[in-house]
Design an enzyme around this catalytic site. Structure first.
Site, PDB file in Angstrom:
ATOM      1  N   LYS A  72      -2.914  -4.516 -10.553  1.00  0.00           N
ATOM      2  CA  LYS A  72      -1.813  -4.108  -9.700  1.00  0.00           C
ATOM      3  C   LYS A  72      -0.529  -4.138 -10.517  1.00  0.00           C
ATOM      4  O   LYS A  72      -0.433  -4.813 -11.526  1.00  0.00           O
ATOM      5  CB  LYS A  72      -1.681  -5.052  -8.501  1.00  0.00           C
ATOM      6  CG  LYS A  72      -2.914  -5.033  -7.621  1.00  0.00           C
ATOM      7  CD  LYS A  72      -2.779  -5.926  -6.428  1.00  0.00           C
ATOM      8  CE  LYS A  72      -4.048  -6.057  -5.631  1.00  0.00           C
ATOM      9  NZ  LYS A  72      -4.845  -4.902  -5.441  1.00  0.00           N
TER      10      LYS A  72
ATOM     11  N   TYR B  79       0.848  -1.187   0.000  1.00  0.00           N
ATOM     12  CA  TYR B  79       0.000   0.000   0.000  1.00  0.00           C
ATOM     13  C   TYR B  79       0.882   1.235   0.000  1.00  0.00           C
ATOM     14  O   TYR B  79       1.809   1.337   0.804  1.00  0.00           O
ATOM     15  CB  TYR B  79      -0.917   0.013   1.232  1.00  0.00           C
ATOM     16  CG  TYR B  79      -1.953  -1.073   1.193  1.00  0.00           C
ATOM     17  CD1 TYR B  79      -3.226  -0.818   0.706  1.00  0.00           C
ATOM     18  CD2 TYR B  79      -1.653  -2.359   1.622  1.00  0.00           C
ATOM     19  CE1 TYR B  79      -4.179  -1.829   0.657  1.00  0.00           C
ATOM     20  CE2 TYR B  79      -2.602  -3.371   1.569  1.00  0.00           C
ATOM     21  CZ  TYR B  79      -3.856  -3.095   1.087  1.00  0.00           C
ATOM     22  OH  TYR B  79      -4.801  -4.084   1.026  1.00  0.00           O
TER      23      TYR B  79
ATOM     24  N   HIS C 245      -7.604  -0.337  -2.330  1.00  0.00           N
ATOM     25  CA  HIS C 245      -6.844  -1.503  -2.759  1.00  0.00           C
ATOM     26  C   HIS C 245      -5.356  -1.194  -2.785  1.00  0.00           C
ATOM     27  O   HIS C 245      -4.940  -0.048  -2.918  1.00  0.00           O
ATOM     28  CB  HIS C 245      -7.298  -1.940  -4.158  1.00  0.00           C
ATOM     29  CG  HIS C 245      -8.729  -2.382  -4.194  1.00  0.00           C
ATOM     30  ND1 HIS C 245      -9.124  -3.597  -3.683  1.00  0.00           N
ATOM     31  CD2 HIS C 245      -9.846  -1.781  -4.648  1.00  0.00           C
ATOM     32  CE1 HIS C 245     -10.435  -3.725  -3.832  1.00  0.00           C
ATOM     33  NE2 HIS C 245     -10.899  -2.633  -4.407  1.00  0.00           N
TER      34      HIS C 245
END
Length: 170
Positions: A147, A106, A116
């Protein structure tokens, strides 16, 4: 704060553990105890935040060297080196198991529950061979879950080189 090695986890039964979890996102709560991974526990021990005892050895206090041995015995050395580096840089690091990676990462200012993760992190050591099909699958999975793949390569001197790997179309 006092913590106890119990099986594969290190647990904290202390009201202060709530703040540790909510502010810095360490571990996960199960009933009234905070459960930490060995990597999280060693990191907090190195920072002087917790003292760890071993319930299988009559509550003997574990030294940093003993925790390092535990990390090495579990095959987590390179992963821990990357975990510590990312934590020291201010990132929140959580398990990436369901994404086929070691960690999900993160950005500073974000946290689990607020959104997310932006990255999945795959850790390899410098001499480790990766087949092209495995490497391709890491990239595909990261792309599939929206991602970026961060490949962390740890060399023999325990220095880390990060590569941001992204899916591109010709």
């Amino acid at each position: 704060m006092d913590a106890m090695l119990r099986g594969e986890l290190i647990v904290i039964n202390d009201p202060k553990a709530v703040a540790l979890h909510e502010k810095s996102h360490y571990g996960k709560f199960n009933q009234d105890e905070l459960q930490l991974s060995p990597m999280e526990a060693l990191y907090l021990q190195e920072k002087g935040k917790i003292k760890i005892t071993d319930n299988t050895k009559n509550g003997k206090l574990l030294s940093l060297d003993e925790m390092w041995e535990l990390i090495q015995e579990k095959g987590l050395l390179y992963k821990y080196i990357v975990f510590r580096d990312l934590r020291n840089r201010g990132y929140i690091v959580k398990t990436g198991f369901k994404y086929g990676s070691e960690f999900r990462l993160y950005e500073r200012g974000k946290s689990p529950g607020d959104g997310h993760s932006d990255f999945v992190v795959k850790v390899v050591n410098e001499g480790q061979e990766i087949s092209i099909s495995n490497f391709s699958s890491y990239v595909r999975v990261a792309h599939g879950v929206k991602k970026k793949l961060l490949l962390a390569v740890v060399d023999d001197e325990q220095d880390i080189t990060y590569y941001n790997v992204e899916w591109t179309r010709p």
